[in-house]
Design a protein around this motif. Structure first.
Motif, PDB file in Angstrom:
ATOM      1  N   SER A  12     -12.394  -2.247   5.123  1.00 54.54           N
ATOM      2  CA  SER A  12     -12.732  -3.118   4.005  1.00 54.54           C
ATOM      3  C   SER A  12     -13.206  -2.272   2.835  1.00 54.54           C
ATOM      4  CB  SER A  12     -13.823  -4.103   4.438  1.00 54.54           C
ATOM      5  OG  SER A  12     -15.005  -3.417   4.811  1.00 54.54           O
ATOM      6  N   GLN A  13     -13.777  -2.916   1.837  1.00 54.88           N
ATOM      7  CA  GLN A  13     -14.347  -2.208   0.689  1.00 54.88           C
ATOM      8  C   GLN A  13     -15.658  -2.883   0.301  1.00 54.88           C
ATOM      9  OE1 GLN A  13     -11.458  -2.674  -2.452  1.00 54.88           O
ATOM     10  NE2 GLN A  13     -12.200  -4.697  -3.014  1.00 54.88           N
ATOM     11  N   LEU A  14     -16.454  -2.191  -0.493  1.00 49.59           N
ATOM     12  CA  LEU A  14     -17.646  -2.832  -1.034  1.00 49.59           C
ATOM     13  C   LEU A  14     -17.226  -4.045  -1.846  1.00 49.59           C
ATOM     14  CD1 LEU A  14     -19.899   0.179  -2.150  1.00 49.59           C
ATOM     15  CD2 LEU A  14     -20.492  -1.590  -0.467  1.00 49.59           C
ATOM     16  N   LEU A  15     -18.063  -5.032  -1.894  1.00 46.88           N
ATOM     17  CA  LEU A  15     -17.771  -6.307  -2.544  1.00 46.88           C
ATOM     18  C   LEU A  15     -17.377  -6.155  -4.005  1.00 46.88           C
ATOM     19  CD1 LEU A  15     -17.913  -9.439  -2.619  1.00 46.88           C
ATOM     20  CD2 LEU A  15     -20.338  -9.193  -3.127  1.00 46.88           C
ATOM     21  N   VAL A  16     -16.281  -6.818  -4.377  1.00 43.92           N
ATOM     22  CA  VAL A  16     -15.834  -6.926  -5.768  1.00 43.92           C
ATOM     23  C   VAL A  16     -15.968  -8.407  -6.134  1.00 43.92           C
ATOM     24  CG1 VAL A  16     -13.909  -6.693  -7.369  1.00 43.92           C
ATOM     25  CG2 VAL A  16     -14.248  -4.987  -5.558  1.00 43.92           C
ATOM     26  N   ILE A  17     -16.870  -8.720  -7.043  1.00 48.55           N
ATOM     27  CA  ILE A  17     -17.142 -10.109  -7.414  1.00 48.55           C
ATOM     28  C   ILE A  17     -16.214 -10.498  -8.562  1.00 48.55           C
ATOM     29  CG2 ILE A  17     -18.888 -11.741  -8.200  1.00 48.55           C
ATOM     30  CD1 ILE A  17     -20.999  -9.851  -6.979  1.00 48.55           C
ATOM     31  N   ARG A  18     -15.438 -11.545  -8.366  1.00 46.21           N
ATOM     32  CA  ARG A  18     -14.436 -11.951  -9.340  1.00 46.21           C
ATOM     33  C   ARG A  18     -14.873 -13.083 -10.271  1.00 46.21           C
ATOM     34  NH1 ARG A  18     -11.883  -7.751 -10.169  1.00 46.21           N
ATOM     35  NH2 ARG A  18     -10.853  -6.898  -8.384  1.00 46.21           N
ATOM     36  N   ASP A  19     -15.825 -13.910  -9.834  1.00 47.60           N
ATOM     37  CA  ASP A  19     -16.237 -15.028 -10.684  1.00 47.60           C
ATOM     38  C   ASP A  19     -17.661 -15.464 -10.344  1.00 47.60           C
ATOM     39  OD1 ASP A  19     -16.138 -17.125  -8.535  1.00 47.60           O
ATOM     40  OD2 ASP A  19     -14.003 -16.687  -8.601  1.00 47.60           O
ATOM     41  N   PRO A  20     -18.289 -16.234 -11.228  1.00 42.61           N
ATOM     42  CA  PRO A  20     -19.667 -16.676 -10.989  1.00 42.61           C
ATOM     43  C   PRO A  20     -19.830 -17.504  -9.708  1.00 42.61           C
ATOM     44  CG  PRO A  20     -19.122 -16.954 -13.304  1.00 42.61           C
ATOM     45  CD  PRO A  20     -17.844 -16.578 -12.595  1.00 42.61           C
ATOM     46  N   LYS A  21     -18.797 -18.243  -9.293  1.00 38.67           N
ATOM     47  CA  LYS A  21     -18.894 -19.018  -8.049  1.00 38.67           C
ATOM     48  C   LYS A  21     -19.001 -18.089  -6.840  1.00 38.67           C
ATOM     49  CE  LYS A  21     -16.685 -23.222  -9.599  1.00 38.67           C
ATOM     50  NZ  LYS A  21     -15.595 -24.167  -9.437  1.00 38.67           N
TER      51      LYS A  21
END
Length: 190
Positions: A101-110
């Motif tokens: 996996s990879q470290l978290l990539v946040i794509r949107d406020p939700k």
């Protein structure tokens, strides 16, 4: 009489062992109750409806079944793993990589709100955001830039800055600090 074939018509009484009544004289097998036939018919109709539903879901965009590894949390098409140990940002990134996996990539406020609910903590968790070099901007581990229209910049883009999420905010932290971290990977689609 040697070598000759003899035919005989034997009339054995019905009680004689091994005797059978002629087919026309045998009693008919009992018929099934009406509800047996009805249950069988309903069962076949149910099977046909299920087959049609499976085919329709497969053709018209049924999203399929999504699976995550044990202890990972599913949201939409992603699996999330919240690690409760403490490591530097680079060590956390390597740990996620070792888990496929990879470290978290946040794509949107939700998604950020989901992470807040998932961690239920105000302590920082490493995410896949960093400043790779002093002349660069905030960049996710997948190479994309931080969208400042969605998220406020965590802090000045300095060479030793990495992103951490605490509650519903993304903050700038020194990459050599030790925090918990969040890994993400694509869910397995069946």
């Amino acid at each position: 009489m040697a070598g000759e074939i003899v035919y005989a018509d034997l009339n054995l009484s019905p009680g004689f062992p091994g005797s059978r009544a002629p087919l026309s004289a045998q009693p008919h097998s009992p018929t099934c109750p009406w509800w047996h036939r009805t249950a069988l018919g309903v069962g076949w109709i149910g099977n046909i409806v299920l087959v049609i539903a499976v085919i329709a879901l497969g053709i018209w965009g049924g999203s399929g079944c999504k699976l995550c590894p044990t202890d990972w949390r599913l949201r939409r098409d992603k699996c999330y793993w919240v690690v409760r140990g403490s490591k530097t940002w680079s060590e956390s990134r390597a740990d996620c990589s070792a888990r496929g996996s990879q470290l978290l990539v946040i794509r949107d406020p939700k998604e950020l709100e989901f992470i807040k609910d998932l961690t239920q903590d105000s302590k920082p968790f490493w995410i896949g955001l960093s400043v790779p070099s002093p002349e660069k901007a905030w960049t996710w581990v997948d190479g994309s830039r931080l969208d400042q229209s969605l998220f406020q910049e965590p802090g000045p883009a300095e060479g030793n800055s990495c992103g951490a999420v605490a509650g519903n905010q993304i903050n700038s932290e020194t990459c050599s600090s030790a925090f918990q971290w969040i890994c993400q990977r694509d869910a397995i689609l069946l």
